[in-house]
Design an enzyme around this catalytic site. Structure first.
Site, PDB file in Angstrom:
ATOM      1  N   GLU C  78       1.132  -1.170   0.199  1.00 31.57           N
ATOM      2  CA  GLU C  78       0.160   0.179   0.151  1.00 31.57           C
ATOM      3  C   GLU C  78       0.795   1.314  -0.097  1.00 31.57           C
ATOM      4  OE1 GLU C  78      -2.517  -1.188   3.354  1.00 31.57           O
ATOM      5  OE2 GLU C  78      -3.950  -1.990   2.030  1.00 31.57           O
ATOM      6  N   LYS C 223      -4.207 -16.966  18.858  1.00 30.28           N
ATOM      7  CA  LYS C 223      -3.680 -18.534  18.301  1.00 30.28           C
ATOM      8  C   LYS C 223      -2.311 -18.455  18.486  1.00 30.28           C
ATOM      9  CE  LYS C 223      -4.412 -21.698  14.521  1.00 30.28           C
ATOM     10  NZ  LYS C 223      -5.109 -21.772  13.310  1.00 30.28           N
ATOM     11  N   ARG C 225       0.239 -21.956  17.788  1.00 29.51           N
ATOM     12  CA  ARG C 225       0.437 -23.275  17.942  1.00 29.51           C
ATOM     13  C   ARG C 225       1.545 -23.692  18.663  1.00 29.51           C
ATOM     14  NH1 ARG C 225      -0.433 -26.571  12.200  1.00 29.51           N
ATOM     15  NH2 ARG C 225      -2.786 -26.319  12.727  1.00 29.51           N
ATOM     16  N   HIS C 229       0.092 -19.351  26.049  1.00 31.40           N
ATOM     17  CA  HIS C 229       0.083 -17.788  25.840  1.00 31.40           C
ATOM     18  C   HIS C 229      -0.700 -17.024  26.258  1.00 31.40           C
ATOM     19  CE1 HIS C 229      -3.118 -17.635  22.778  1.00 31.40           C
ATOM     20  NE2 HIS C 229      -2.672 -18.905  22.342  1.00 31.40           N
ATOM     21  N   LYS C 294       0.717  17.802  48.800  1.00 32.71           N
ATOM     22  CA  LYS C 294       1.094  16.588  48.202  1.00 32.71           C
ATOM     23  C   LYS C 294       2.188  16.773  47.047  1.00 32.71           C
ATOM     24  CE  LYS C 294      -2.883  15.267  46.431  1.00 32.71           C
ATOM     25  NZ  LYS C 294      -3.722  16.507  47.037  1.00 32.71           N
ATOM     26  N   GLU C 318      -1.328  17.282  36.183  1.00 29.89           N
ATOM     27  CA  GLU C 318      -2.208  18.231  36.982  1.00 29.89           C
ATOM     28  C   GLU C 318      -1.606  19.560  36.180  1.00 29.89           C
ATOM     29  OE1 GLU C 318      -2.353  18.000  41.139  1.00 29.89           O
ATOM     30  OE2 GLU C 318      -4.538  17.208  41.005  1.00 29.89           O
TER      31      GLU C 318
END
Lengths: 98, 733, 586
Positions: C78, C223, C225, C229, C294, C318
């Site tokens: 593409e 999947k 094989r 997983h 804080k 923030e």
């Protein structure tokens, strides 16, 4: 620069090794050219399996592929060149008398 | 559509059809399973059973893969495979065909077959057969030649099969073509090699063999020319060159070319380094001297390869050079030719060397033999010469009627001893002539019995002296034999004399003739004498061997007699054997000789008495330097009715010849101022008279020389008057 | 007769055949797949447009070429090479350079339906040859085909195409290359043209969802094989350094526990923590309502780390980096030099920009890259908005575990809302607080018309710490802690939940409460404390002090009963329930 002869055909056929399709395409296109373009065509057969870089440069995916370089416009045909009529139409071949 | 997709859609369709039918749900499930299996790529092939039987679909290979597969198979075939359509346009060729005809598939496909090669048929019949086979749709196989685009001709064995589409109509043909050029060439090579080896084996001169080799190389490879250079013994330079296919100037220029490390050209290198050397482009070979490059190029040699010819010590003593007319490396075939050349040169040279040494050995042997003969001749001459006047004197005295009886007896004793002496010398000379094959027989047809009778007559007196009984039993059918009468007589006389010698007083000797078979006559001489011990029997015919050394002492003689007999009988194509039951048991000698049954005419001619017409009164010129001999001969000849002119040397002989006429020249050969030959030659310029040579030398060579000088007869001394008169008779006949 | 000896069969251990794997080098993906993609076999990566298929594929190649010495071929159908190169340059992938080094080959296969005519049978051998050539030219071990499905729109004969694709996959296996094929998500199938049919070995699905304003990228191994997983969906990020997946796997608690202590940067606070500060590698929660300080504490902590020459990473959700630097300078904390020195990195971003996972992935990523000694997240609450708690917890746990493993000391701030007064502030943080090693509570106390900040160590695992409340003073010289007078609110905040309920009732019925009842309350609280986890047991020694505070409060309340009732409602807050939303954000 000299104007290219508009009736002159420059064709390049890209094949892949000695496959049956390749063979068939070469035989078919050579026959079509001899019967319709005798004396006014150049046919170059390129085996891209020997020159893979050409396959890249010419964007060859399907094989065999025929490229009509001249006369303009450039056109591509894929397949074993067995459909003669389609090729003749695609090549814009004006047969004598028609 | 590739088969796999087709099957996928067909299977799906089956599934749909079966779905409606509840009974067939099982099969639907199967179909689904199959479909899934196919989708998962777990199926390689599918067997579909239908009305027309089972069909197998392969799912594994796609079109491209099967094409690839087919291509792989054909490409791996080492024979060229070419397919053409009905118009002889190429539709397929494999890699081997590309290589064989020097064309790529993409160039060749779609083109007419003629653009690949032109066929050359061995015979028109072959071509017809091939054409017919193809039109009849059957295979054709045969050998032919193809001329390739580059002009090269190859021998091929091809097999052509017609191709048909499934409907059975012809779509072209497929040819499998095997290049058998190598095989053909090898055959030719073997043939050339055979011819060359034959030439060599025949012992043709080396130059001829090598020239043949060079010519053969060009026949085997038309663009190659060969040249053979032979090194000298020191291997410092080439001293001979053989290059019949090159211009003579090239060969001449190569002669005396040095062999050294910086040699000119490949040949010197090859011999110097004992390795094969190639120069693929002489024009650009900078290591060569310009002179040498120019020489090659001017003779059309653009590249060359040289190989050394090694002797058994591994030393190079020659070089074979293969010259090419284009700058390239030699092909395998050409390299093979070089090796072919070196091996043949090696064989030829070896053969030549062997022949040379053989010749040298032969010459040396001949030289040694000749000097031996010469020695014997001189010996016998020297021994005989003193005897001649003595014998002549005895003969003259015998005719003297006024001689007292006791003197006459002594005279006979003197004569016998002189004759014995002469005989021994003759035997010695004979044996040497016979054993060296220098004796030639003067064969004629003679009656066996007559000869036997003659010999018995000769020996009669001796038999009587010893009180022996000689029984003759002659077969009237013994007939005629072909023999040299003198020599055959000699054999019989020797054997009989032997028998007499070894048979004691009052003994008995039997002599008989028979014709054993149609063509063999046999003479048997049996005595009751000493016999031959068994251990001696095998050696009695060997020279200088009598029945042991004791016998030699007892009976004297050199023991040459039986050896001469054996040799003479061999010469006559006959044989002589001895039999004896042992010592004291007597001995039997068997002489066999090929006999002939005579035709009536021959019989008549033979039985005609040999008329000895009286000699006319002739004038003889006797040239003899030995005054004794001259006087004795002159007296005897005069007594026989001749007029004798005497000359002691060449000069006086020639002087007489100039002033006097005469009918026969009798000349001793050894004269104080020259030879009898000179006399003969000079006399012949004046008179056409025959000549009789007298010489102490009786070897064949002596006879030949006398003959060459113009003498008709050559008598060996000592000479009896009767011999000389017989000779005079013969020369005048 | 000698008995035939029957040898016992050798114990044949079932051979565990581990499939050879090709590590992708992609953050997290190799962990999920236990080592990478199946080596020498094709893997399908599918997903919708813009889901990151190309990026994953490309990173697989680039990492292969640069980290594992496995050159790769990228066949694109593409984009063209120039476009792709430009697109990934920002991620630091220099395809031009890699091409020149013969580590990567890019080939753009262009096929346009309108450009050619079909004239009989054909195959795709041209593609095979190009691919084979590209592989051979650099000895490639990896191949990407992106997106193979483009062929379907280019070639009309799908029968040929399917046959050839089957051949292609077999061919790729034969060549032994590890191939990654991308496919566009179909409506009802994984890929639009069913490429999954051909790839049986490994299929990875990528997903990109946008919920509200928040975009979430997820990866799932559908999947694989022969390999166990993770079946989960894992969040991933396409960050500055490429593709990054955060696997939520539980790490074993086997990380190294440092005995080294790290100063908080506030001497008085260090004093409260046994005089030395926190353990290195520990996680600290600092919670409090807005404006309790804080950010100042975390900033000071970061500054102190930099002053020690350590590296620090500050995630700010923030304020912007500039704001933080400016504001902190006002209380004598100067971060700028450290930023310039490269010891400190401040990453400020809007929490709404990504989902929580994305942020965590990003943090994870940055930590891995920056290797800080100290990390501050200010505030962590902003990330946990709008999330199911269990998910947040799991994700945070993963991050915290990760930091611990790296021996990084982390400080998280947490904003508590003052609205819900019924729940104790500490209770509201149970979700994350149990993950923390230490917990500092900050609170504003309004007293005598003055608003004061107080600080209190709620928990500090393994550290003997003061349970006293201190006043927390921010001046232009910095932060300081001062001893405070008895404060009834402080007493309350120091209590646990049960006692708080008691106290809530007492607050409504202050006048009626007797000394006896208070004592009963204390007794009951003590009982409750005894049943609590280790955190509260440590507080037992301070029970007496609390009693004094209670008495003092009683006395005070008698004087200003009315007022106190109102104030309590405001101060006892800091309760955040699961569904609560922040009342305000700064």
């Amino acid at each position: 620069m000299k104007e290219p002869d508009p009736s002159r055909y420059v064709l390049r056929l890209f094949v892949t090794g000695q496959s049956v399709l390749s063979n068939r395409a070469i035989v078919n296109i050579r026959k079509i050219c001899e019967e319709n373009l005798a004396g006014r065509y150049e046919l170059e057969v390129v085996d891209v399996s020997k020159h893979p870089e050409i396959a890249v440069a010419e964007q060859i995916v399907a094989a065999p592929t025929l490229i009509k370089q001249l006369p303009e416009p450039l056109r591509r045909f894929i397949g074993d060149m067995s459909q003669t009529e389609r090729i003749l139409v695609g090549l814009d071949v004006k047969k004598a008398g028609t | 559509m590739p088969p796999s997709d087709q099957i996928l859609s067909e299977t799906a369709e089956t599934a749909r059809l079966y779905a409606d039918n509840a009974e067939l749900r099982t099969r639907l499930r199967e179909a689904e399973e199959t479909l899934n299996a196919i989708r998962n790529g777990e199926v390689d092939a599918l067997v579909v059973e239908g009305h027309s039987g089972a069909q197998i679909f392969t799912l594994q290979g796609t079109e491209a893969e099967s094409n690839q597969f087919r291509g792989d198979i054909l490409s791996q075939i080492s024979d060229a495979v070419v397919a053409v359509d009905n118009d002889q346009h190429v539709t397929y060729l494999n890699y081997a065909a590309e290589r064989q005809y020097g064309i790529t598939a993409s160039e060749a496909l779609g083109r007419h077959l003629n653009e690949l090669w032109t066929g050359e048929w061995s015979s028109p019949a072959d071509e017809d057969a091939a054409t017919k086979a193809l039109t009849d749709g059957v295979c054709w196989r045969g050998e032919t030649r193809h001329v390739k685009r580059n002009g090269e001709t190859i021998h091929v064995e091809s097999s052509v099969t017609p191709l048909q589409d499934p409907a059975g109509s012809s779509i072209g043909s497929l040819a499998t073509i095997r290049d058998i050029t190598d095989r053909k060439r090898t055959e030719l090579l073997m043939l050339e090699q055979k011819h060359l080896l034959e030439t060599i084996a025949k012992g043709r001169p080396l130059d001829e063999c090598l020239a043949n080799l060079c010519n053969a190389v060009t026949r085997l490879s038309p663009r190659s020319r060969a040249c053979v250079l032979l090194a000298d013994a020191a291997r410092k330079k080439f001293h001979r060159s053989i290059a019949p296919t090159l211009m003579p100037s090239f060969g001449q220029a190569l002669r005396d070319a040095p062999i050294e490390e910086e040699s000119m050209g490949t040949c010197g290198d090859a011999v110097f380094s004992s390795t094969q050397v190639t120069c693929a482009d002489i024009a650009n070979e900078t290591r060569w001297s310009p002179l040498w490059r120019e020489l090659c190029l001017s003779h059309g040699i653009k590249a060359c390869r040289s190989a050394p010819v090694l002797n058994t010590n591994g030393e190079a003593f020659a070089s074979v050079m293969l010259c090419l007319d284009e700058a390239r490396s030699p092909t395998q075939w050409e390299q093979r030719l070089v090796e072919f050349g070196t091996s043949l040169v090696a064989i030829a040279m070896e053969r030549d060397l062997a022949a040379q040494s053989l010749l040298e050995a032969k010459e040396a042997a001949e030289l040694a033999n000749k000097s031996k003969d010469r020695f014997l001749a001189v010996l016998s001459h020297e021994l005989r010469t003193p005897l001649t006047p003595a014998l002549l004197a005895v003969a003259a005295l015998e005719q003297d009627s006024g001689l007292p009886a006791e003197a006459r007896e002594e005279l006979a004793m003197i004569k016998r001893n002189i004759e014995l002496e002469t005989k021994l010398i003759d035997d010695l000379l004979d044996l040497s002539r016979i054993t060296t094959g220098k004796l030639t027989l003067n064969s004629e047809l003679v009656h066996l019995n007559e000869i036997v009778r003659d010999v018995c007559e000769i020996c009669r007196s001796q038999v009587q002296e010893q009180g022996l009984t000689l029984d003759m039993s002659l077969d009237p059918k013994a007939g005629v034999i072909s023999a040299d009468p003198a020599r055959f007589r000699q054999v019989l006389w020797n054997v009989l004399k032997n028998a007499i010698k070894f048979t004691p007083m009052n003994g008995r000797i039997q002599i008989s003739t028979t014709r054993t078979k149609d063509d063999i006559c046999e003479v048997r001489i049996q005595d009751s004498g000493a016999g031959i011990p068994p251990e001696v029997l095998p050696h009695v015919f060997n020279a200088f061997e009598q029945g042991g050394s004791g016998i030699t002492r007892q009976f004297g003689g050199l023991g040459l007699g039986l050896a001469i007999c054996k040799a003479l009988m061999d010469l006559h194509g006959g044989s002589i054997h001895a039999e004896s039951a042992g010592a004291g048991e007597g001995a039997t000698f068997l002489i066999q000789i090929p006999g002939k049954l005579l035709t009536a005419t021959a019989r008549i001619r033979l039985t005609l008495p040999d008329a000895a017409p009286p000699l006319p009164s002739l004038r003889l010129l006797l040239v003899e330097d030995n005054a004794d001999t001259a006087r004795m001969l002159s007296r005897l000849l005069t007594r026989a009715g001749f007029t004798v002119l005497s000359a002691p040397n060449v000069a006086s002989a020639v002087a007489i010849a100039k002033s006097e006429a005469f009918d026969v020249l009798i000349s001793d050969l050894g004269l104080p101022d020259g030879t009898g030959h000179e006399v003969m030659k000079q006399v012949r310029t004046l008179h056409k008279v025959p000549g009789i040579a007298m010489s102490g030398y009786g070897m064949d060579e002596d006879l030949r020389r006398s003959h060459d000088a113009g003498f008709v007869e050559h008598l060996v001394k000592p000479i009896q008057a009767s011999q000389l008169i017989e000779a005079i008779r013969r020369v005048l006949r | 007769m000698k008995a035939k000896k029957v040898s016992s069969p050798k114990a044949v251990a079932p051979k565990v055949v581990t499939l050879p794997k090709a590590a992708t080098g992609i953050q997290g993906l190799d962990e999920i797949t236990q080592g990478g993609l199946p080596a020498g076999r094709p893997t399908l990566v599918c997903g919708g447009a813009g889901c990151g298929k190309t990026m994953l594929a490309l990173e697989f190649l680039v990492r292969g070429a640069t980290q594992f010495d496995e050159p790769g071929v990228f066949i694109m159908f593409e984009e063209n090479a120039a476009e792709l190169t430009a697109n990934v340059r920002s991620l630091g992938f220099d395809l031009d350079k890699l091409s020149k080094q013969k580590k990567i080959v890019l080939d753009h296969v262009h096929i346009d339906r309108s450009e050619f005519e079909e004239t009989g049978e054909y195959d795709l051998q041209g593609l095979f040859i190009r691919l084979g050539h590209a592989i051979d030219s650099i000895g490639a071990k990896r191949v990407v085909l992106d997106t193979l499905e483009a062929l379907f729109s280019g070639l009309p004969n799908h029968a040929i195409l399917r046959a050839e694709l089957r051949r292609l996959f077999r061919w790729l296996k034969d060549r032994g290359v590890t191939a990654l094929i991308t496919g566009e998500k179909g409506e009802s199938s994984l890929t639009r043209h069913g490429l999954e049919e051909y790839v049986a070995d490994c299929v990875i699905v990528l997903d990109h969802r946008v919920q509200g304003q928040i975009s979430t990228r997820r990866l799932r191994v559908l999947k694989y094989r022969g390999t166990a997983h993770g079946m989960n969906e894992y969040p991933f990020l396409i960050g500055e350094r490429g593709f990054s997946v955060l696997p939520i796997t539980s790490l074993q608690l086997d990380h190294f526990a440092s005995r080294e202590r790290v100063s908080t940067g506030i001497p008085k606070l260090d004093e409260m923590l046994g005089g030395k500060g926190f353990f290195r590698g520990s996680s600290i929660l600092v919670s409090g309502t807005a404006g309790t300080g804080k950010s100042s504490i975390s900033a000071r902590f970061v500054e102190a780390a930099c002053q020690r020459g350590e590296r620090a990473l500050l995630f700010a959700y923030e304020e912007s980096a500039e704001q933080i630097v400016r504001n902190m300078r006002s209380i004598g904390i100067d971060l700028e030099p450290w930023v310039k020195k490269g010891l400190l990195e401040i990453h400020a971003s809007r929490p709404t920009l990504h989902g929580l996972e994305q942020h965590l992935v990003l943090m994870h990523d940055m930590v891995q890259r920056f290797h800080p000694d100290v990390v501050a997240v200010d505030p962590i609450t902003n990330l946990t908005l709008d999330r199911d708690d269990s998910e947040v917890r799991a994700t945070l746990m993963r991050l915290i575990d990760f930091l611990k493993q790296e021996n990084i000391t982390a400080i998280f701030t947490s904003l508590t809302t003052g609205g819900a007064s019924t729940t104790a502030p500490e209770d509201s943080q149970v979700g994350v607080s149990s993950l923390m090693d230490a917990w500092l509570l900050l609170r504003n106390v309004e007293y005598n018309g003055e608003r004061n900040r107080t600080i209190y160590t709620l928990k500090a695992r393994g550290i003997p710490h003061s349970n006293q409340v201190r006043e927390f003073v921010l001046t232009d010289k910095g932060i300081d802690l001062v001893e405070v007078y008895v404060d009834e609110d402080r007493v309350l905040t120091g209590s646990a939940r049960i006692s708080q309920q008691e106290r809530a009732r007492a607050a409504l019925d202050l006048a009626k409460q007797s000394q006896q009842r208070k004592e009963r309350q204390i007794a009951s609280k003590r009982k409750a404390i005894q049943t609590q986890i280790a955190i509260l047991q440590a507080e037992a020694e301070d029970e007496e002090t609390e009693l004094k505070f209670t008495i003092a409060q009683e006395l005070l309340r008698q004087q200003t009963a009315q007022k106190s009732a109102q104030t309590q409602a405001a101060l006892r807050g800091g309760v955040i329930t699961k569904s609560s939303k922040p009342a305000a954000k700064s």
